[in-house]
Every structure is written in structure tokens, then in C-alpha cells.
Design a protein around this motif. Structure first.
Motif, PDB file in Angstrom:
ATOM      1  N   LEU A 190       0.819  -1.207   0.000  1.00 25.75           N
ATOM      2  CA  LEU A 190       0.000   0.000   0.000  1.00 25.75           C
ATOM      3  C   LEU A 190       0.856   1.262   0.000  1.00 25.75           C
ATOM      4  N   LEU A 191       1.902   1.274   0.798  1.00 30.79           N
ATOM      5  CA  LEU A 191       2.788   2.430   0.837  1.00 30.79           C
ATOM      6  C   LEU A 191       3.487   2.631  -0.505  1.00 30.79           C
ATOM      7  N   ALA A 192       3.926   1.554  -1.131  1.00 33.52           N
ATOM      8  CA  ALA A 192       4.570   1.653  -2.445  1.00 33.52           C
ATOM      9  C   ALA A 192       3.593   2.202  -3.480  1.00 33.52           C
ATOM     10  N   GLY A 193       2.349   1.755  -3.438  1.00 36.16           N
ATOM     11  CA  GLY A 193       1.339   2.273  -4.356  1.00 36.16           C
ATOM     12  C   GLY A 193       1.071   3.753  -4.127  1.00 36.16           C
ATOM     13  N   PHE A 194       1.006   4.163  -2.879  1.00 37.11           N
ATOM     14  CA  PHE A 194       0.794   5.572  -2.534  1.00 37.11           C
ATOM     15  C   PHE A 194       1.932   6.438  -3.061  1.00 37.11           C
ATOM     16  N   VAL A 195       3.152   6.012  -2.834  1.00 36.76           N
ATOM     17  CA  VAL A 195       4.322   6.766  -3.305  1.00 36.76           C
ATOM     18  C   VAL A 195       4.340   6.814  -4.830  1.00 36.76           C
ATOM     19  N   GLN A 196       4.054   5.697  -5.475  1.00 36.78           N
ATOM     20  CA  GLN A 196       4.036   5.649  -6.936  1.00 36.78           C
ATOM     21  C   GLN A 196       2.968   6.577  -7.508  1.00 36.78           C
ATOM     22  N   PHE A 197       1.790   6.598  -6.907  1.00 31.72           N
ATOM     23  CA  PHE A 197       0.720   7.470  -7.367  1.00 31.72           C
ATOM     24  C   PHE A 197       1.135   8.926  -7.290  1.00 31.72           C
ATOM     25  N   TRP A 198       1.658   9.359  -6.140  1.00 29.59           N
ATOM     26  CA  TRP A 198       2.029  10.767  -5.998  1.00 29.59           C
ATOM     27  C   TRP A 198       3.236  11.125  -6.847  1.00 29.59           C
ATOM     28  N   ASP A 199       4.123  10.181  -7.082  1.00 25.11           N
ATOM     29  CA  ASP A 199       5.234  10.433  -7.997  1.00 25.11           C
ATOM     30  C   ASP A 199       4.689  10.686  -9.406  1.00 25.11           C
ATOM     31  N   PHE A 200       3.739   9.888  -9.851  1.00 24.15           N
ATOM     32  CA  PHE A 200       3.130  10.056 -11.170  1.00 24.15           C
ATOM     33  C   PHE A 200       2.427  11.413 -11.270  1.00 24.15           C
ATOM     34  N   VAL A 201       1.683  11.797 -10.216  1.00 26.53           N
ATOM     35  CA  VAL A 201       0.988  13.084 -10.207  1.00 26.53           C
ATOM     36  C   VAL A 201       1.993  14.224 -10.295  1.00 26.53           C
ATOM     37  N   GLN A 202       3.081  14.146  -9.569  1.00 24.24           N
ATOM     38  CA  GLN A 202       4.079  15.214  -9.597  1.00 24.24           C
ATOM     39  C   GLN A 202       4.767  15.298 -10.952  1.00 24.24           C
ATOM     40  N   VAL A 203       5.011  14.169 -11.596  1.00 26.60           N
ATOM     41  CA  VAL A 203       5.593  14.180 -12.935  1.00 26.60           C
ATOM     42  C   VAL A 203       4.653  14.893 -13.902  1.00 26.60           C
ATOM     43  N   LEU A 204       3.365  14.616 -13.806  1.00 24.35           N
ATOM     44  CA  LEU A 204       2.399  15.297 -14.664  1.00 24.35           C
ATOM     45  C   LEU A 204       2.370  16.801 -14.397  1.00 24.35           C
ATOM     46  N   ILE A 205       2.390  17.180 -13.138  1.00 25.83           N
ATOM     47  CA  ILE A 205       2.351  18.605 -12.782  1.00 25.83           C
ATOM     48  C   ILE A 205       3.599  19.321 -13.287  1.00 25.83           C
ATOM     49  N   VAL A 206       4.764  18.757 -13.040  1.00 23.06           N
ATOM     50  CA  VAL A 206       6.011  19.382 -13.486  1.00 23.06           C
ATOM     51  C   VAL A 206       6.065  19.431 -15.005  1.00 23.06           C
ATOM     52  N   GLY A 207       5.627  18.377 -15.666  1.00 24.63           N
ATOM     53  CA  GLY A 207       5.581  18.379 -17.130  1.00 24.63           C
ATOM     54  C   GLY A 207       4.668  19.465 -17.656  1.00 24.63           C
ATOM     55  N   PHE A 208       3.510  19.635 -17.047  1.00 35.24           N
ATOM     56  CA  PHE A 208       2.566  20.677 -17.454  1.00 35.24           C
ATOM     57  C   PHE A 208       3.174  22.057 -17.241  1.00 35.24           C
ATOM     58  N   LEU A 209       3.786  22.289 -16.070  1.00 35.95           N
ATOM     59  CA  LEU A 209       4.355  23.594 -15.776  1.00 35.95           C
ATOM     60  C   LEU A 209       5.536  23.939 -16.682  1.00 35.95           C
ATOM     61  N   THR A 210       6.335  22.951 -17.029  1.00 33.69           N
ATOM     62  CA  THR A 210       7.462  23.239 -17.930  1.00 33.69           C
ATOM     63  C   THR A 210       6.972  23.544 -19.341  1.00 33.69           C
ATOM     64  N   GLU A 211       5.848  22.984 -19.758  1.00 31.52           N
ATOM     65  CA  GLU A 211       5.280  23.313 -21.067  1.00 31.52           C
ATOM     66  C   GLU A 211       4.667  24.708 -21.047  1.00 31.52           C
ATOM     67  N   VAL A 212       3.997  25.078 -19.954  1.00 29.47           N
ATOM     68  CA  VAL A 212       3.334  26.381 -19.857  1.00 29.47           C
ATOM     69  C   VAL A 212       4.346  27.504 -19.820  1.00 29.47           C
ATOM     70  N   PHE A 213       5.421  27.332 -19.033  1.00 29.32           N
ATOM     71  CA  PHE A 213       6.389  28.414 -18.839  1.00 29.32           C
ATOM     72  C   PHE A 213       7.620  28.296 -19.728  1.00 29.32           C
ATOM     73  N   ARG A 214       7.488  27.618 -20.841  1.00 31.80           N
ATOM     74  CA  ARG A 214       8.622  27.465 -21.758  1.00 31.80           C
ATOM     75  C   ARG A 214       8.839  28.707 -22.551  1.00 31.80           C
TER      76      ARG A 214
END
Length: 75
Positions: A51-75
Motif C-alpha cells: 500500500l505504501l509503495a502504491g501511494f508513493v508511486q501514485f504521488w510520484d506520477f501526479v508530480q511528474v504530470l504537474i512538473v511536465g505541465f508547468l514546464t510546457e506552460v512556462f517554456r
């Protein structure tokens, strides 16, 4: 030097006798029934780790999406 080692070993044995071991002390208990508490505890730990591994993996995926979105917006 040898007396320190034997003293240490004696103290370790004394502490191990005080410990609560996760298996049935009943000499009539055989097989897996003897280790029921140990098996149950191991299963709980494995589920918690998964469960902890799944939780960490989920939030890692969410953060990758957020950072990817922000780097595209502020390019």
C-alpha cells in the motif's frame, strides 16, 4: 578480551530469554499452527508495504504530470 566477549554473549542470551517470540510455546502445536502469529504479522507488513509503495508511486506520477505541465506552460 575473551572475558568481555563471553560476558557480552551471556548478556545477549539473557535479553533473548526476556523477548516475546511470535510463535506458540505449546509443545503440542505443530506445523504452520505453531507460527500463526508470525505468519499473520508478516502478511500485515507485506500488505502495508504494498500500500505504501502504491501511494508513493501514485504521488510520484501526479508530480511528474504537474512538473511536465508547468514546464510546457512556462517554456
Amino acid at each position: 578480551m575473551l572475558s568481555k566477549i563471553t560476558g557480552f554473549i551471556g548478556e545477549v542470551k539473557g535479553e533473548l530469554r526476556k523477548a516475546s517470540w511470535p510463535w506458540d510455546q505449546d509443545p503440542k502445536a505443530k506445523g504452520f499452527k505453531k507460527y500463526k502469529e508470525l505468519i499473520d504479522s508478516t502478511i500485515v507488513v507485506l500488505i502495508a508495504v504494498i500500500l505504501l509503495a502504491g501511494f508513493v508511486q501514485f504521488w510520484d506520477f501526479v508530480q511528474v504530470l504537474i512538473v511536465g505541465f508547468l514546464t510546457e506552460v512556462f517554456r
